[in-house]
Design an enzyme around this catalytic site. Structure first.
Site, PDB file in Angstrom:
ATOM      1  N   VAL A  13       0.956  -0.127  11.432  1.00  0.00           N
ATOM      2  CA  VAL A  13      -0.371   0.341  11.037  1.00  0.00           C
ATOM      3  C   VAL A  13      -0.776  -0.233   9.686  1.00  0.00           C
ATOM      4  O   VAL A  13       0.062  -0.528   8.842  1.00  0.00           O
ATOM      5  CB  VAL A  13      -0.441   1.892  10.987  1.00  0.00           C
ATOM      6  CG1 VAL A  13      -0.063   2.501  12.324  1.00  0.00           C
ATOM      7  CG2 VAL A  13       0.429   2.465   9.880  1.00  0.00           C
ATOM      8  N   CYS A  14      -2.095  -0.391   9.511  1.00  0.00           N
ATOM      9  CA  CYS A  14      -2.688  -0.713   8.220  1.00  0.00           C
ATOM     10  C   CYS A  14      -4.034  -0.004   8.192  1.00  0.00           C
ATOM     11  O   CYS A  14      -4.263   0.936   8.951  1.00  0.00           O
ATOM     12  CB  CYS A  14      -2.809  -2.225   8.000  1.00  0.00           C
ATOM     13  SG  CYS A  14      -4.002  -3.039   9.074  1.00  0.00           S
ATOM     14  N   ARG A  15      -4.947  -0.426   7.342  1.00  0.00           N
ATOM     15  CA  ARG A  15      -6.245   0.244   7.237  1.00  0.00           C
ATOM     16  C   ARG A  15      -7.075   0.057   8.504  1.00  0.00           C
ATOM     17  O   ARG A  15      -7.591   1.012   9.066  1.00  0.00           O
ATOM     18  CB  ARG A  15      -7.000  -0.282   6.014  1.00  0.00           C
ATOM     19  CG  ARG A  15      -8.358   0.349   5.811  1.00  0.00           C
ATOM     20  CD  ARG A  15      -9.018  -0.188   4.535  1.00  0.00           C
ATOM     21  NE  ARG A  15     -10.276   0.496   4.287  1.00  0.00           N
ATOM     22  CZ  ARG A  15     -11.441   0.092   4.789  1.00  0.00           C
ATOM     23  NH1 ARG A  15     -11.511  -0.994   5.547  1.00  0.00           N
ATOM     24  NH2 ARG A  15     -12.546   0.761   4.518  1.00  0.00           N
ATOM     25  N   GLY A  70      -6.246  -2.623  11.126  1.00  0.00           N
ATOM     26  CA  GLY A  70      -5.569  -3.273  12.238  1.00  0.00           C
ATOM     27  C   GLY A  70      -5.341  -4.758  12.059  1.00  0.00           C
ATOM     28  O   GLY A  70      -4.669  -5.377  12.877  1.00  0.00           O
ATOM     29  N   LEU A  84      -5.587   2.847  10.547  1.00  0.00           N
ATOM     30  CA  LEU A  84      -5.647   4.245  10.121  1.00  0.00           C
ATOM     31  C   LEU A  84      -7.076   4.762   9.995  1.00  0.00           C
ATOM     32  O   LEU A  84      -7.291   5.974  10.012  1.00  0.00           O
ATOM     33  CB  LEU A  84      -4.876   4.443   8.815  1.00  0.00           C
ATOM     34  CG  LEU A  84      -3.357   4.288   8.969  1.00  0.00           C
ATOM     35  CD1 LEU A  84      -2.668   4.482   7.627  1.00  0.00           C
ATOM     36  CD2 LEU A  84      -2.793   5.246  10.003  1.00  0.00           C
TER      37      LEU A  84
END
Length: 111
Positions: free
Chosen positions: A62-64, A66, A90
């Site tokens: 996961v990141c902010r 994708g 996220l």
């Protein structure tokens, strides 16, 4: 290489045993809000810290939004890790009402 993705709706709640949630965002993003129980390794450190990752049947990256996590998932797949990218990151997780925890005093947020 096609990167496998999972939508937020496709991620079981509660998270299953054997699933590692790997957050590849920067330190300030992690502190502001992250998935409870997730592991934090900044994207730029992933290569050197690969051996430090906890063993898992599958890794949800996961990141902010994708983008960074797609890159990280591709790298992990090349290393033989069963990795899946969280579609929408996220931002999508939080928008869907899934919980986040923060390291600070304030409410959890996605930076």
């Amino acid at each position: 290489m096609e990167i496998p993705t999972a939508s937020v709706a496709g991620v079981p709640d509660p998270l299953p045993e054997g699933l590692l949630v790997l957050d590849v965002r920067e330190d300030d993003e992690w502190t502001a809000g992250h998935v409870e129980g997730s592991t934090h390794v900044r994207l730029m450190e992933l290569g050197e810290r690969l051996a430090d990752l906890p063993p898992a049947e599958q890794t949800l990256v996961v990141c902010r939004s994708g983008n960074r996590s797609a890159y990280a998932a591709g790298f992990l797949l090349q290393q033989g890790v069963d990795a899946v990218n969280l579609e929408g990151g996220l931002l999508a997780w939080h928008a869907a009402g899934r919980p986040l925890v923060a390291d600070g005093d304030g409410p959890a947020a996605v930076l």
